[in-house]
Design an enzyme around this catalytic site. Sequence first.
Site, PDB file in Angstrom:
ATOM      1  N   ASP A 292      87.399  -8.343  31.966  1.00 11.66           N
ATOM      2  CA  ASP A 292      87.612  -8.743  30.780  1.00 11.66           C
ATOM      3  C   ASP A 292      86.821  -7.656  29.654  1.00 11.66           C
ATOM      4  O   ASP A 292      87.531  -7.409  28.849  1.00 11.66           O
ATOM      5  CB  ASP A 292      86.950 -10.170  30.449  1.00 11.66           C
ATOM      6  CG  ASP A 292      87.498 -11.288  30.994  1.00 11.66           C
ATOM      7  OD1 ASP A 292      89.139 -11.231  31.152  1.00 11.66           O
ATOM      8  OD2 ASP A 292      87.130 -12.293  31.471  1.00 11.66           O
TER       9      ASP A 292
ATOM     10  N   LYS B 157      83.399 -19.199  35.749  1.00 11.05           N
ATOM     11  CA  LYS B 157      83.198 -17.421  35.588  1.00 11.05           C
ATOM     12  C   LYS B 157      81.696 -17.360  35.818  1.00 11.05           C
ATOM     13  O   LYS B 157      81.262 -16.348  36.489  1.00 11.05           O
ATOM     14  CB  LYS B 157      83.660 -16.855  34.523  1.00 11.05           C
ATOM     15  CG  LYS B 157      85.160 -16.707  34.126  1.00 11.05           C
ATOM     16  CD  LYS B 157      85.371 -15.911  32.805  1.00 11.05           C
ATOM     17  CE  LYS B 157      87.026 -15.789  32.760  1.00 11.05           C
ATOM     18  NZ  LYS B 157      87.298 -14.975  31.847  1.00 11.05           N
TER      19      LYS B 157
ATOM     20  N   ALA C 266      84.378 -15.318  25.804  1.00 12.42           N
ATOM     21  CA  ALA C 266      84.726 -13.906  25.308  1.00 12.42           C
ATOM     22  C   ALA C 266      84.199 -12.973  24.500  1.00 12.42           C
ATOM     23  O   ALA C 266      83.957 -11.793  24.632  1.00 12.42           O
ATOM     24  CB  ALA C 266      86.328 -14.403  24.549  1.00 12.42           C
TER      25      ALA C 266
ATOM     26  N   TYR D 250      95.918 -14.111  21.718  1.00 12.94           N
ATOM     27  CA  TYR D 250      97.301 -13.480  22.035  1.00 12.94           C
ATOM     28  C   TYR D 250      98.259 -14.256  21.632  1.00 12.94           C
ATOM     29  O   TYR D 250      99.706 -13.826  22.079  1.00 12.94           O
ATOM     30  CB  TYR D 250      97.138 -12.595  23.118  1.00 12.94           C
ATOM     31  CG  TYR D 250      97.113 -13.705  24.327  1.00 12.94           C
ATOM     32  CD1 TYR D 250      95.819 -14.124  25.029  1.00 12.94           C
ATOM     33  CD2 TYR D 250      98.087 -14.267  24.924  1.00 12.94           C
ATOM     34  CE1 TYR D 250      95.561 -14.939  25.869  1.00 12.94           C
ATOM     35  CE2 TYR D 250      98.056 -15.271  26.073  1.00 12.94           C
ATOM     36  CZ  TYR D 250      96.662 -15.426  26.558  1.00 12.94           C
ATOM     37  OH  TYR D 250      96.557 -16.443  27.589  1.00 12.94           O
TER      38      TYR D 250
ATOM     39  N   ALA E 222      80.638 -16.175  19.731  1.00 10.35           N
ATOM     40  CA  ALA E 222      79.567 -15.658  20.552  1.00 10.35           C
ATOM     41  C   ALA E 222      79.597 -16.571  22.132  1.00 10.35           C
ATOM     42  O   ALA E 222      78.880 -16.641  22.653  1.00 10.35           O
ATOM     43  CB  ALA E 222      77.940 -16.038  20.046  1.00 10.35           C
ATOM     44  N   GLY E 223      80.805 -16.911  22.169  1.00 11.91           N
ATOM     45  CA  GLY E 223      81.373 -17.677  23.464  1.00 11.91           C
ATOM     46  C   GLY E 223      81.413 -16.729  24.778  1.00 11.91           C
ATOM     47  O   GLY E 223      81.032 -15.609  24.621  1.00 11.91           O
TER      48      GLY E 223
ATOM     49  N   LEU F   2      99.852 -17.101  32.407  1.00 11.16           N
ATOM     50  CA  LEU F   2     100.835 -15.756  32.203  1.00 11.16           C
ATOM     51  C   LEU F   2     100.502 -14.925  33.520  1.00 11.16           C
ATOM     52  O   LEU F   2     101.105 -14.104  33.810  1.00 11.16           O
ATOM     53  CB  LEU F   2     100.846 -15.174  31.314  1.00 11.16           C
ATOM     54  CG  LEU F   2     101.298 -15.886  29.932  1.00 11.16           C
ATOM     55  CD1 LEU F   2     101.450 -15.144  28.515  1.00 11.16           C
ATOM     56  CD2 LEU F   2     102.715 -16.515  30.287  1.00 11.16           C
TER      57      LEU F   2
HETATM   58  O1  SKM Z   1      89.738 -13.420  32.771  1.00 13.51           O
HETATM   59  C1  SKM Z   1      90.994 -13.729  32.633  1.00 13.51           C
HETATM   60  C2  SKM Z   1      91.405 -14.250  34.102  1.00 13.51           C
HETATM   61  O2  SKM Z   1      91.499 -12.967  34.683  1.00 13.51           O
HETATM   62  C3  SKM Z   1      93.131 -14.794  33.728  1.00 13.51           C
HETATM   63  C4  SKM Z   1      93.136 -15.829  33.024  1.00 13.51           C
HETATM   64  C5  SKM Z   1      94.393 -16.589  32.925  1.00 13.51           C
HETATM   65  O3  SKM Z   1      95.253 -16.489  33.732  1.00 13.51           O
HETATM   66  O4  SKM Z   1      94.347 -17.607  32.216  1.00 13.51           O
HETATM   67  C6  SKM Z   1      92.293 -15.923  32.035  1.00 13.51           C
HETATM   68  C7  SKM Z   1      91.112 -14.924  31.745  1.00 13.51           C
HETATM   69  O5  SKM Z   1      89.970 -15.805  31.874  1.00 13.51           O
END
Ligand code: SKM
Length: 280
Positions: free
Chosen positions: A109, A73, A137, A227, A134-135, A18
């Site tokens: 994040d 990341k 996120a 979400y 604990a991943g 999104l």
């Molecule tokens: O941290 C966010 C990233 O900036 C964008 C994102 C996405 O568009 O799926 C997911 C997360 O990892």
Amino acid sequence: PRTGWLIGLIGEGIGGSLSPAMHMAEGDAQGCRYIYRIIDLVALGRSVDDLPALLDGAIMLGFDGLNITHPCKQAILPLLDEVDDDALAIGAVNTVRIVDGRTRGYNTDVSGFRVGIERDIGAIRGHRVAQLGAGGAGAATAAAVLSMGATHVAVVDTDVGRAERLAATLCARFGADAATASTDIAAALADAQGLVHATPTGMAAHPGLPLDAGLLRPDLWVAEIVYFPLETALLKAARVTGCRTSHGGNMAVFQAVGAFEIFTGRKADGDRMMRHFAAL
Ligand code: SKM
């Protein structure tokens, strides 16, 4: 002043993200030319090993910034000229600003989750927090609550080694008593004021509750990172119990708000971005 930006998102299987819609709608609302492109490793037949070439390519082609998502990341970090403290501390970057060919990494994040808690829960200084997950996120959410003055996070994960590694990283940064790894969510919740849920359970593809709803109490706040759907089974149970809650759209939207602001140097309208996100 600048009114045009070119941004990309690098990750795997991100065709349904999104982010392009969220960022470009905010750019439109501000009367900017703001282009946000998906750079999907799967669609390109590439892997995380191609990240150096893709970053170089983005710099050469004049991109002003990149969002970075799974599984890149961590791998992006050593490729950057500079890395901001939050990102360095958790070893993960989701936002890269490119200026005159130089790169700086950030982690929105962490800041995005912090904003959601500030808005929906309020001050959590002195709170003890139980966290499921604990991943990647979970590393961001735990750092966020400790940076807000929570005194302890009990990290619960089915992978005990992963929980222990995250707890050790948090203690190294926030103090020896900042975190412990646990396998017992009931015990972790017994002396906690807050619950952070950072596992995939409750997503449309992984429906259900991540814990026994009987463990919830009205005095507990509950923050969710899932979400889709916005009201997970956990949030519904928490609402029925009378808990203060923060839904997963907050982290999704406010990481984008933070990234937009880093990319453009302009303020983003968080409420407008949330309304747009909720309508997507
Ligand atoms: O941290 C966010 C990233 O900036 C964008 C994102 C996405 O568009 O799926 C997911 C997360 O990892």
